[in-house]
Design a protein around this motif. Structure first.
Motif, mmCIF file in Angstrom:
data_model
loop_
_atom_site.group_PDB
_atom_site.id
_atom_site.type_symbol
_atom_site.label_atom_id
_atom_site.label_comp_id
_atom_site.label_asym_id
_atom_site.label_seq_id
_atom_site.Cartn_x
_atom_site.Cartn_y
_atom_site.Cartn_z
ATOM 1 N N TYR A 27 24.455 47.162 70.171
ATOM 2 C CA TYR A 27 24.009 46.716 71.495
ATOM 3 C C TYR A 27 22.489 46.807 71.593
ATOM 4 N N ILE B 115 20.937 43.840 69.875
ATOM 5 C CA ILE B 115 21.015 42.606 70.667
ATOM 6 C C ILE B 115 19.969 42.607 71.774
ATOM 7 N N GLU C 248 16.752 40.180 72.489
ATOM 8 C CA GLU C 248 16.588 39.502 73.779
ATOM 9 C C GLU C 248 15.202 39.777 74.354
#
Length: 316
Positions: free
Chosen positions: A179, A182, A186
Motif C-alpha cells: 500500500y 502505491i 501516486e
C-alpha cells in the motif's frame, strides 16, 4: 546500540523486523519515535512522533537525497536561509535534499507528528523503473523541480496531496508495504503534474534575532500570566516592531499572542482546579489574570468544553 534513521537524526534502534525499524530519540525535554519502512530499494517511509521541545540532529547525508516531509500535527522550526527560520505546520509539505539537516530542530508546541518519504536518488531512480514499467515520472527531474537550491522548499497545497498523505496514516499491517508503494507512486505522479506558480508566494521566514525575541515574549507571558500586558507594551519592552512581532509569533506558535495566552491560562487553570481543591474558582481566575470569575468561566468553557465547576467535579 545506536543506529541512524533514514534522512533524520541519530537515535537508538529499539526493534527491527520484516523491513521495519523503530528508533527512539530522547533528551531532557521528552522523547520521540520514528517507525521506518523500506518500501522499495532506495525508498523509505517513516512515521515521526515527537513529544520534545527540540532534538539535535547529527545527520549528514553523504548521498544524493530527495526527502519529502508531511506535517500532520504540531510545528517544526527549520533553517530557511542563512540565520533565518521558517515553520512547518499542519498540512505543510517540506522538500529538501537534507543539506541543512545538521543542528537543532525546535518544536515550538513541544510536539510534532508527521511522516517522511526519503529517496536515495542513485538507488531509487533505478529501482523505480523496475518497480513500475514505463513509470512516467523522472525522479531526478522531480528533485530538480522542488529542490533547486540548498535550503528546503515548503508548499501548502492541501487538496489532493493532503488526501494522499492522510491515507498513509491508517493502513492495516498486513498490506502496509504494497500500500505504501502505491501511495508513493501516486504522490510522485501528483507532484510531477503539479504546476508551480511562476512567482511562488514565499513562506515568511524570520531572522534569528526576531525569533529569539518572540520566544522571550512567550516565556515572559507564561511567567507573568496573572498580569495583563498589551501587545504594544510587549513591542516596546522587547524592542520589536508590533506587526513583525504579531506575524512572527503566529508563525512560531501557530496562533496569535492573545489566543496562545488564553489557551495557556486555561490549561494552567485546569491544573490548579485539579491540584488545589481548596482554592475557589474566583481565586484561580485571579491567578491566571482574570478579575472577573464570570469572564474566566466563559473563557474556560470555550477552551475546555465545560465550566470550571463542571471540570472540577468531573475529575473527582
Amino acid at each position: 546500540m545506536k543506529e541512524e534513521g533514514f534522512g533524520q537524526a541519530r537515535g537508538i534502534l529499539l526493534a527491527k523486523s520484516d523491513g521495519c525499524s523503530v528508533y527512539q530519540f530522547r533528551n531532557e525535554t521528552g522523547d520521540g519515535t520514528m517507525t521506518c519502512y523500506e518500501v522499495f530499494p532506495g525508498a523509505m517511509l517513516s512515521f515521526n512522533d515527537f513529544h520534545v521541545k527540540y532534538f539535535d540532529s547529527e545527520y549528514v547525508p553523504g548521498r544524493n537525497m530527495f526527502v519529502i516531509d508531511h506535517c500532520r500535527e504540531g510545528k517544526m522550526e527549520y533553517l530557511a536561509v542563512e540565520n533565518a527560520y521558517a515553520y512547518v505546520g499542519a498540512g505543510d509539505i517540506k522538500m529538501d535534499r537534507r543539506l541543512t539537516h545538521t543542528g537543532r530542530f525546535v518544536f515550538p508546541s513541544s510536539h510534532y507528528h508527521g511522516l517522511t518519504i526519503g529517496f536515495d536518488m542513485e538507488i531509487a531512480a533505478a529501482a523505480l523503473a523496475e518497480e513500475v514499467k514505463d513509470f512516467p515520472v523522472d525522479l531526478i527531474k522531480l528533485q530538480e523541480k522542488y529542490c533547486p537550491g540548498r535550503y528546503p522548499n515548503l508548499i501548502h497545497e492541501k487538496g489532493a496531496a493532503e488526501h494522499i498523505f492522510g491515507e498513509l496514516y491508517q493502513v492495516p499491517e498486513k498490506i502496509r508495504i504494497p500500500y505504501f508503494k502505491i501511495k508513493i507512486m501516486e504522490l510522485l505522479l501528483y507532484l510531477d503534474a503539479l504546476e508551480l506558480p511562476k512567482e511562488q508566494e514565499e513562506r515568511p521566514y524570520y531572522y534569528k534575532t526576531q525569533v529569539e525575541k518572540v520566544k522571550a515574549i512567550q516565556a515572559f507571558l507564561a511567567e507573568h500570566m496573572a498580569e495583563n500586558y498589551t501587545q504594544e507594551d510587549l513591542s516596546v519592552r522587547f524592542e520589536i516592531p508590533l506587526t513583525g512581532m504579531k506575524n512572527c509569533f503566529k508563525s512560531v506558535y501557530g496562533m496569535s499572542i492573545g489566543a496562545w495566552l488564553t489557551d495557556y491560562r486555561m490549561n494552567r487553570a485546569a491544573e490548579f482546579l485539579r491540584a488545589d481543591r481548596e482554592k475557589s474558582v474566583a481565586e484561580i481566575a485571579g491567578l491566571v489574570g482574570y478579575d472577573s470569575a464570570s469572564k474566566f468561566a466563559i473563557a474556560f468553557r470555550k477552551i475546555m468544553g465545560m465550566s470550571p465547576v463542571e471540570y472540577r467535579s468531573a475529575i473527582r
